[in-house]
Design an enzyme around this catalytic site. Structure first.
Site, PDB file in Angstrom:
ATOM      1  N   LYS A 275       0.842  -1.187   0.000  1.00  0.00           N
ATOM      2  CA  LYS A 275       0.000   0.000   0.000  1.00  0.00           C
ATOM      3  C   LYS A 275       0.886   1.249   0.000  1.00  0.00           C
ATOM      4  O   LYS A 275       2.064   1.119   0.315  1.00  0.00           O
ATOM      5  CB  LYS A 275      -0.944  -0.035   1.181  1.00  0.00           C
ATOM      6  CG  LYS A 275      -0.271   0.275   2.523  1.00  0.00           C
ATOM      7  CD  LYS A 275      -1.226   0.826   3.517  1.00  0.00           C
ATOM      8  CE  LYS A 275      -0.536   1.950   4.237  1.00  0.00           C
ATOM      9  NZ  LYS A 275      -1.207   2.623   5.259  1.00  0.00           N
TER      10      LYS A 275
ATOM     11  N   ASP B  65      -4.674   6.763   5.193  1.00  0.00           N
ATOM     12  CA  ASP B  65      -3.719   5.883   5.874  1.00  0.00           C
ATOM     13  C   ASP B  65      -4.405   4.678   6.535  1.00  0.00           C
ATOM     14  O   ASP B  65      -3.857   3.579   6.545  1.00  0.00           O
ATOM     15  CB  ASP B  65      -2.965   6.711   6.933  1.00  0.00           C
ATOM     16  CG  ASP B  65      -1.806   5.966   7.541  1.00  0.00           C
ATOM     17  OD1 ASP B  65      -0.986   5.436   6.765  1.00  0.00           O
ATOM     18  OD2 ASP B  65      -1.710   5.901   8.781  1.00  0.00           O
TER      19      ASP B  65
ATOM     20  N   HIS C 262      -7.659  -0.181   5.659  1.00  0.00           N
ATOM     21  CA  HIS C 262      -7.809  -1.156   6.749  1.00  0.00           C
ATOM     22  C   HIS C 262      -9.237  -1.196   7.309  1.00  0.00           C
ATOM     23  O   HIS C 262      -9.808  -2.255   7.526  1.00  0.00           O
ATOM     24  CB  HIS C 262      -6.851  -0.825   7.903  1.00  0.00           C
ATOM     25  CG  HIS C 262      -5.434  -0.661   7.471  1.00  0.00           C
ATOM     26  ND1 HIS C 262      -4.873  -1.406   6.476  1.00  0.00           N
ATOM     27  CD2 HIS C 262      -4.449   0.174   7.911  1.00  0.00           C
ATOM     28  CE1 HIS C 262      -3.597  -1.044   6.322  1.00  0.00           C
ATOM     29  NE2 HIS C 262      -3.326  -0.083   7.173  1.00  0.00           N
TER      30      HIS C 262
HETATM   31  C1  BG6 Z   1      -0.258   1.431   8.651  1.00  0.00           C
HETATM   32  C2  BG6 Z   1      -0.289   2.931   8.730  1.00  0.00           C
HETATM   33  O1  BG6 Z   1      -0.846   0.982   7.454  1.00  0.00           O
HETATM   34  O2  BG6 Z   1      -0.968   0.888   9.739  1.00  0.00           O
HETATM   35  C3  BG6 Z   1       0.254   3.421  10.053  1.00  0.00           C
HETATM   36  O3  BG6 Z   1       0.458   3.481   7.665  1.00  0.00           O
HETATM   37  C4  BG6 Z   1      -0.474   2.753  11.185  1.00  0.00           C
HETATM   38  O4  BG6 Z   1       0.134   4.827  10.167  1.00  0.00           O
HETATM   39  C5  BG6 Z   1      -0.452   1.245  10.997  1.00  0.00           C
HETATM   40  O5  BG6 Z   1       0.163   3.113  12.412  1.00  0.00           O
HETATM   41  C6  BG6 Z   1      -1.287   0.563  12.040  1.00  0.00           C
HETATM   42  O6  BG6 Z   1      -1.092  -0.805  11.935  1.00  0.00           O
HETATM   43  P1  BG6 Z   1      -1.321  -1.750  13.194  1.00  0.00           P
HETATM   44  O7  BG6 Z   1      -1.118  -3.123  12.651  1.00  0.00           O
HETATM   45  O8  BG6 Z   1      -0.334  -1.326  14.234  1.00  0.00           O
HETATM   46  O9  BG6 Z   1      -2.726  -1.467  13.627  1.00  0.00           O
END
Ligand code: BG6
Length: 644
Positions: free
Chosen positions: A159, A246, A251
């Site tokens: 990504k 982001d 997500h």
């Molecule tokens: C990433 C983002 O995709 O996911 C980050 O670029 C973020 O900014 C991260 O902190 C969070 O991932 P996780 O797995 O810690 O929830």
């Protein structure tokens, strides 16, 4: 017993951008985990590609440095040197630019590695580079003839996939110019999380919940992705991104589609991805002018020490961030899914950086039962049943319901049934990338995004981006303090509908109180279940000096002022702070006043509930008595604590 997992298929894995940090920190530890778990085929080699002129040996050394290599970044309990050596010996490096001549040489190298390791012509390309290189990489690989010959050729794309709808569509076109959709594996690391994958298993392999999964029974659904970290030195990237690009567009929309999609025809990748795409296509796309009604954006400001000195900078003061940046570090969104199943069920999403706690959870709130049946019992209000999916850091599923408090009259208390991954399964040691590699090496695209899904997700996000660009926040940013719940307007967004954000209190939040620091998880959980929420208006008195103490408070939203008996200001407390905990230990008169300076949402722990926990678990009573002496210099006995 689960059947053993088969080995990954043989292949040569080419990592473009191999000298970057991602390779060391995540990709190599993930390959190492697969190797340790016996899931990586022996017919496997890695070819790192980058512009640096380094040898295979130097590349291997850079991956295994004590302080910045696998020995540091591996995620297992112990470092298995022989296993690591075996893996790293399969690593090679070749310097190349994105140019056909260079890629032809690369192809020869891959052919040699293929023969040496028996990869059967299979090649996995991993793009760990900035998105602007994805299109040229695809073109050049094609021009150099990488698609020819036996075996499969698959591309993993990191990504972000585009920065808005037009750029994502353009990127899709570029990638698909010479490659087929089934060769493209678009990473969303949330899909690699066990707790996210379990959303599907939970919904479709249990008979009990699916019949309730609709607008007849569900009142609302909330998705929270709260991060306590700030941009952590990634200001340069983040300032052109923001939380919508982001976290939310990728997500959170992935989780949304898993939770709300229709049952797939099978667990085949495309069956699942068809339903995910359909779901995202049913989400109402706002007109830009509707955005302020349904969306709140925020940016964190600095935090200060008690004496007024700067503690941590605000977002606009972060390195590589524009001093007047309008980038959002927080957003709360109300979405509508306009299909038969979900019409009328608001979907609330909230995510941000520099918030008071880290926690990703999905809260499904069921409708109230009719309260009329309880007429005459003194119970006027019933709590909603809630099903909470704890994605991280707590990993589990919790069902919250009412139970009768033992005693001669009908009184209800919130209780929970809880499943905790760690108690049942061996805790996952994975980085999240293992399952991505493994799936891709086996040709299973379930955990990867597809072109139409990416498009549908950008279509939902685009009006927000357009509206924000046309209406910069200017002086309204920063609009939330570090370590808070985010901007107050995010609460108003939900409260307008007569609802609240459901705040999941994690044990570490309680552990900020000296009284609860280091207490057993079971005890902390019992306390969390006994917390009651209550709102106070600005100016209202919460504690009056002289009144008998009988409860403690945790500030969920808003701020309070503490004054002495004569009304002299002592201090301000705000979100995440607590007060009055002495009231749990002693029933003495309060020595200070506490007034709400803004509208406040507080969690209250009544002494009666606290005593009941002690009574039910006398071992806790003894340890709390010890803590009271050590940390507050208050002498009480365990037996005292069991009685109100
Ligand atoms: C990433 C983002 O995709 O996911 C980050 O670029 C973020 O900014 C991260 O902190 C969070 O991932 P996780 O797995 O810690 O929830």
């Amino acid at each position: 017993m689960p059947t053993p997992n088969p080995l990954s298929e043989p292949c040569v894995m080419i990592i473009f951008g191999a000298s970057g940090d991602l390779t060391k920190r995540l990709l190599v530890p993930a390959l190492y985990n697969l190797a340790c778990d016996g899931l990586l085929s022996d017919n496997f080699a890695v070819l790192g590609v980058g512009r640096s002129e380094i040898t295979d040996t130097q590349f291997r050394e850079s991956m295994t440095g004590e302080t910045d290599g696998l020995p540091k970044f591996h995620t297992r309990k112990a470092y298995d040197q022989p296993q690591a050596d075996k893996l790293i010996n399969r690593f090679h490096f070749q310097s190349a630019n994105i140019a056909v001549e260079d890629f032809k040489k690369l192809k020869e190298r891959v052919a040699a590695l293929d023969v040496a390791c028996g990869a059967q012509g299979n090649v996995l390309f991993y793009f760990a580079m900035a998105p602007r290189f994805f299109g040229p990489l695809c073109d050049t690989l094609h021009a150099a003839g990488f698609q020819d010959g036996p075996g499969w050729k698959r591309i993993i794309v990191e990504k972000p996939f585009g920065t808005d709808l037009p750029s994502a569509l353009k990127l899709n076109d570029e990638i698909l110019r010479h490659w087929r959709e089934d060769q493209i594996f678009r990473v969303d690391h949330y899909l690699g999380k066990e707790t996210v994958q379990n959303l599907l298993a939970f919904r479709f392999s249990n008979g009990m919940f699916e019949p309730l999964w609709n607008n007849q029974h569900i009142d609302n659904i909330q998705f929270n992705v709260c991060e306590s970290v700030d941009v952590q030195g990634r200001g340069g990237y983040y300032d052109s991104s923001g939380v919508l690009r982001d976290m939310i567009q990728n997500h959170m929309f992935q989780m949304l589609s898993y939770l709300c999609m229709e049952p797939p025809g099978s667990f085949e990748a495309d069956s699942i991805r068809n339903e995910k795409a359909k779901l995202l296509e049913s989400v109402r796309v706002y007109k830009p002018e509707e955005v302020p009604q349904y969306v709140v954006r925020g940016q964190y400001g600095p935090s200060f020490h008690e004496n007024g000195e700067l503690h941590q900078p605000g977002y606009r003061q972060e390195k590589d961030v524009k001093p007047d940046s309008g980038t959002e570090t927080f957003a709360a969104i109300k979405l509508h899914i306009d299909n038969r199943r979900w019409t009328g069920v608001p979907i609330y999403l909230r995510s941000g950086k520099a918030l008071w706690k880290r926690g990703t959870e999905i809260v499904v709130t069921f409708k109230h039962p009719p309260v009329a049946v309880l007429r005459g019992t003194g119970i006027e209000k019933l709590e909603h049943n809630r099903l909470i999916f704890h994605i991280q850091p707590k990993q589990g599923i919790e069902l919250i319901f009412q139970a009768k408090v033992p005693g001669p009259t009908l009184q209800l208390q919130k209780v929970d049934m809880s499943f905790n991954y760690g108690n049942v399964f061996k805790a996952s040691r994975y980085t999240g990338y293992e399952v991505m590699f493994y799936s891709c090496m086996r040709g299973d695209a379930t955990l990867f995004s597809r072109g139409d899904l990416v498009k549908a997700a950008w279509e939902i996000a685009q009006p927000l981006l357009d509206y924000w660009q046309a209406n910069p926040p200017g002086d309204s940013f920063p609009n939330y303090a570090r370590n808070s719940w985010g901007p107050p307007a995010a609460n108003a967004l939900v409260e307008r509908d007569g609802r609240h954000w459901y705040e999941v209190i994690m044990p570490e939040v309680l552990e900020r109180l000296p009284l609860f620091q280091g207490c057993e998880p079971m005890f902390l959980n019992a306390v969390i279940m006994s917390l009651q929420s209550r709102a106070f208006s600005a100016g209202e008195t919460i504690i009056k000096a002289g009144d008998t103490a009988g409860e403690m408070y945790l500030i969920c939203r808003g701020s309070v002022e503490v004054t002495d008996k004569s009304g002299k200001h002592l201090k301000h407390l705000r979100e995440g702070d607590y007060f009055g905990e002495i009231g749990l230990l002693l029933s003495t008169p309060r020595t200070a006043n506490v007034n709400a300076t803004t509208q406040c949402d507080l969690f209250i722990l009544e002494k009666s509930a606290f005593c009941r926990i002690m009574e039910d678990n006398p071992q806790f009573a003894e340890s709390v008595a010890t803590l009271a002496k050590e940390r507050y210099n208050i002498v009480v006995s365990g037996t005292d604590l069991m009685h109100v």
